[in-house]
Write an enzyme that holds these catalytic residues in place. Structure first.
Site, PDB file in Angstrom:
ATOM      1  N   THR A  31       0.832  -1.364  -0.006  1.00 21.04           N
ATOM      2  CA  THR A  31       0.262   0.043  -0.071  1.00 21.04           C
ATOM      3  C   THR A  31       1.021   1.229   0.202  1.00 21.04           C
ATOM      4  O   THR A  31       1.802   1.347   0.792  1.00 21.04           O
ATOM      5  CB  THR A  31      -0.957  -0.074   1.205  1.00 21.04           C
ATOM      6  OG1 THR A  31      -1.876  -0.866   1.035  1.00 21.04           O
ATOM      7  CG2 THR A  31      -1.723   1.236   1.448  1.00 21.04           C
ATOM      8  N   GLN A 105      -4.420  -7.447  -5.830  1.00 23.99           N
ATOM      9  CA  GLN A 105      -4.806  -7.721  -4.447  1.00 23.99           C
ATOM     10  C   GLN A 105      -6.100  -7.275  -4.130  1.00 23.99           C
ATOM     11  O   GLN A 105      -6.300  -6.198  -3.952  1.00 23.99           O
ATOM     12  CB  GLN A 105      -3.502  -7.474  -3.578  1.00 23.99           C
ATOM     13  CG  GLN A 105      -3.888  -8.400  -2.243  1.00 23.99           C
ATOM     14  CD  GLN A 105      -3.039  -7.988  -1.120  1.00 23.99           C
ATOM     15  OE1 GLN A 105      -2.985  -6.648  -0.928  1.00 23.99           O
ATOM     16  NE2 GLN A 105      -2.815  -8.917  -0.394  1.00 23.99           N
ATOM     17  N   HIS A 181      -7.118 -10.930  -0.486  1.00 25.35           N
ATOM     18  CA  HIS A 181      -6.175 -10.674   0.751  1.00 25.35           C
ATOM     19  C   HIS A 181      -6.998 -11.077   1.807  1.00 25.35           C
ATOM     20  O   HIS A 181      -8.107 -10.599   2.153  1.00 25.35           O
ATOM     21  CB  HIS A 181      -6.305  -9.152   0.670  1.00 25.35           C
ATOM     22  CG  HIS A 181      -5.323  -8.674   1.623  1.00 25.35           C
ATOM     23  ND1 HIS A 181      -4.764  -9.301   2.624  1.00 25.35           N
ATOM     24  CD2 HIS A 181      -4.695  -7.212   1.755  1.00 25.35           C
ATOM     25  CE1 HIS A 181      -3.942  -8.353   3.043  1.00 25.35           C
ATOM     26  NE2 HIS A 181      -4.075  -7.307   2.915  1.00 25.35           N
ATOM     27  N   ASN A 184      -3.459 -10.114   7.508  1.00 24.80           N
ATOM     28  CA  ASN A 184      -3.367  -8.774   8.160  1.00 24.80           C
ATOM     29  C   ASN A 184      -4.549  -8.341   8.579  1.00 24.80           C
ATOM     30  O   ASN A 184      -4.580  -7.047   8.935  1.00 24.80           O
ATOM     31  CB  ASN A 184      -2.684  -8.049   7.356  1.00 24.80           C
ATOM     32  CG  ASN A 184      -1.203  -8.088   6.736  1.00 24.80           C
ATOM     33  OD1 ASN A 184      -0.690  -9.318   7.150  1.00 24.80           O
ATOM     34  ND2 ASN A 184      -0.539  -7.599   5.814  1.00 24.80           N
ATOM     35  N   TYR A 186      -7.427  -7.863   8.098  1.00 23.41           N
ATOM     36  CA  TYR A 186      -8.806  -7.324   7.301  1.00 23.41           C
ATOM     37  C   TYR A 186     -10.082  -8.433   7.481  1.00 23.41           C
ATOM     38  O   TYR A 186     -10.161  -9.492   8.153  1.00 23.41           O
ATOM     39  CB  TYR A 186      -8.286  -6.882   5.746  1.00 23.41           C
ATOM     40  CG  TYR A 186      -7.173  -5.917   6.234  1.00 23.41           C
ATOM     41  CD1 TYR A 186      -7.418  -4.862   6.622  1.00 23.41           C
ATOM     42  CD2 TYR A 186      -5.647  -6.046   5.880  1.00 23.41           C
ATOM     43  CE1 TYR A 186      -6.711  -3.536   6.810  1.00 23.41           C
ATOM     44  CE2 TYR A 186      -4.677  -5.230   6.127  1.00 23.41           C
ATOM     45  CZ  TYR A 186      -5.135  -3.833   6.568  1.00 23.41           C
ATOM     46  OH  TYR A 186      -4.270  -3.109   6.560  1.00 23.41           O
ATOM     47  N   ARG A 233      -3.820 -14.872   0.083  1.00 21.64           N
ATOM     48  CA  ARG A 233      -2.686 -14.649   1.018  1.00 21.64           C
ATOM     49  C   ARG A 233      -3.254 -14.503   2.261  1.00 21.64           C
ATOM     50  O   ARG A 233      -4.328 -14.173   2.597  1.00 21.64           O
ATOM     51  CB  ARG A 233      -2.327 -12.920   0.689  1.00 21.64           C
ATOM     52  CG  ARG A 233      -0.905 -12.742   1.645  1.00 21.64           C
ATOM     53  CD  ARG A 233      -0.501 -11.149   1.012  1.00 21.64           C
ATOM     54  NE  ARG A 233       0.954 -11.092   1.202  1.00 21.64           N
ATOM     55  CZ  ARG A 233       1.829 -10.347   1.706  1.00 21.64           C
ATOM     56  NH1 ARG A 233       1.247  -9.145   2.190  1.00 21.64           N
ATOM     57  NH2 ARG A 233       2.868 -10.471   1.738  1.00 21.64           N
ATOM     58  N   ASN A 241      -3.053  -5.211  13.238  1.00 17.46           N
ATOM     59  CA  ASN A 241      -4.529  -4.929  13.307  1.00 17.46           C
ATOM     60  C   ASN A 241      -5.386  -5.539  14.575  1.00 17.46           C
ATOM     61  O   ASN A 241      -6.518  -5.975  14.277  1.00 17.46           O
ATOM     62  CB  ASN A 241      -5.450  -4.992  12.005  1.00 17.46           C
ATOM     63  CG  ASN A 241      -4.947  -4.034  10.868  1.00 17.46           C
ATOM     64  OD1 ASN A 241      -4.816  -2.816  11.319  1.00 17.46           O
ATOM     65  ND2 ASN A 241      -4.837  -4.352   9.916  1.00 17.46           N
ATOM     66  N   GLY A 320       8.840  -7.393   0.137  1.00 11.58           N
ATOM     67  CA  GLY A 320       8.075  -5.851   0.564  1.00 11.58           C
ATOM     68  C   GLY A 320       9.023  -4.799   0.571  1.00 11.58           C
ATOM     69  O   GLY A 320       9.244  -4.301  -0.434  1.00 11.58           O
TER      70      GLY A 320
END
Ligand SMILES: Cc1cc2nc3c(=O)[nH]c(=O)nc-3n(C[C@H](O)[C@H](O)[C@H](O)COP(=O)(O)O)c2cc1C
Length: 369
Positions: A31, A105, A181, A184, A186, A233, A241, A320
């Protein structure tokens, strides 16, 4: 010519779903919060950024909201409007002209949003009304997360529909495939993990139920793309998070068994990202139980990537942070050249600085102008 590179495991060909990739170095999703406003539309500058990094065997785009409701951060791009599809066409064209491939993604942030970013100022949605710790990145700056609204069971088909439509839009925009995705913290991860999913309907409680939404999303997305152009992923030990699970081996073991039924292009695993203690987790066992290509990510160097590939712990490695600062990461790895350092101050938002101005190696400077 660099002869050592010829024998280098990083630079051997590899099969990934529908595609034969020239080597094993993949650009991880990153991002960067630099889409055009209003409308969260990809730009020529974004196209240039991705084109600069197209010696990657595969680029996975930055996380991209599948719907206005799926948005959680200021300035991130979407894939739900015509203008966004047109914007992404510039990116996919630029990457294809350089001979690489790019997957989109697909992102729904769930509770990691804020009413100021949501349509009609609504509360963010989530499996359960449990607030995340921390702050949302809004157009007004960082503000504390709110308690989200729990999705009604009747709303779940609408969420799956958002993924399916976004998958179609990604096709129209010229992508080579999509990555769901589910990492992480979400929305899909919020459903998977017990700390964020306290539902009592068919989408909560048992591991089977917590995996249901993700599996239904995969079903919908593969119906659009075919399974060999869809990756997923996950981040089984991630706590980013404010998310946890008491038994990630069991949760993700079950999930991978079910994913095997689809024949996906790949399983992309974030093995390390973010601060804090991590539960014990046997990534190699997960890798062995997945019947397809495994992309490892998280803190890899060229050498640890080689070790992982040689020992059979992975098939590809995604980088990354190194890709933020090194557009020609592949060429640098080939030569064993030093790497540029990434500047965290310019990770999210802003302009060309810290985005398309990281230097190529001298030797490449001319050919990449
Ligand atoms: C600036 C920044 C943005 C990121 N954006 C995303 C994203 O959009 N989607 C995602 O799945 N991971 C995202 N990540 C996580 C990275 O893809 C990767 O998992 C993490 O940086 C660990 O890999 P590395 O050690 O090679 O950097 C981001 C990481 C950073 C530093």
């Amino acid at each position: 010519m660099d002869r050592t590179a010829e024998k280098d495991v990083l630079f051997t060909k590899g099969e990934l779903g529908a595609y034969s990739l020239p080597h094993r170095v993949i650009m991880a999703p990153l991002t960067r919060s630099r889409s055009k406003q209003p409308g969260n539309i990809p730009t020529e500058m974004n196209a240039k950024y991705y084109a600069q990094r197209s010696s990657a065997a595969l680029i996975i785009s930055e996380a991209t909201q599948i719907s206005p409701q799926g948005m959680g951060y200021a300035f991130t791009p979407g894939i739900h409007s015509n203008e966004q599809i047109e914007g992404w066409k510039k990116v996919t064209k630029a990457v294809h002209e350089k001979g690489s491939k790019i997957f989109l993604q697909m992102w729904h942030v769930g509770r990691i949003s804020h009413s100021s970013l949501q349509p009609e100022g609504a509360l963010p949605v989530a499996p359960s009304a449990i607030k995340a710790e921390g702050e949302a990145f809004t157009y007004q700056g960082l503000v504390p997360f709110e308690t989200p609204r729990a999705l009604e069971t009747e709303e779940i088909p609408g969420i799956i529909q958002q993924y399916e439509q976004a998958a179609r839009n990604a096709k129209e925009a010229g992508f080579d495939g999509v990555e769901v995705h589910a990492a992480n913290g979400y929305l899909l991860d919020q459903f998977l993990r017990e700390s964020t999913n306290k539902r009592t309907d068919a989408y909560g409680g048992s591991i089977e139920n917590r995996s249901r939404l993700l599996l239904e999303v995969i079903e919908a997305v593969t119906s659009v793309w075919g399974p060999d152009k869809v990756g997923i992923r996950i981040s089984p030990t991630g706590t980013f998070n404010s998310i946890t699970d008491s038994d990630p081996e069991k949760t993700f073991g079950y999930l991978v068994d079910r994913l095997n039924l689809f024949g996906l292009a790949y399983l992309h695993v974030v093995e390390a990202f973010g601060e804090g203690p991590k539960p014990d987790f046997d990534f190699n066992r997960l890798r062995k139980s997945f019947q397809g290509p495994y992309i490892a990510n998280g803190g890899y160097t060229a050498d640890s990537a080689r070790e992982s590939l040689i020992s059979g712990k992975s098939d590809f490695i995604a980088f990354g942070t190194k890709y933020i600062a090194n557009p020609d990461l592949v060429e640098r790895f080939k030569l064993g050249a030093p790497l540029n350092e990434a500047d965290p101050n310019t990770f999210y938002g802003g302009n060309e600085k810290g985005y398309i101005d990281y230097p190529f190696m001298e030797v490449n400077a001319v050919s990449n102008e």
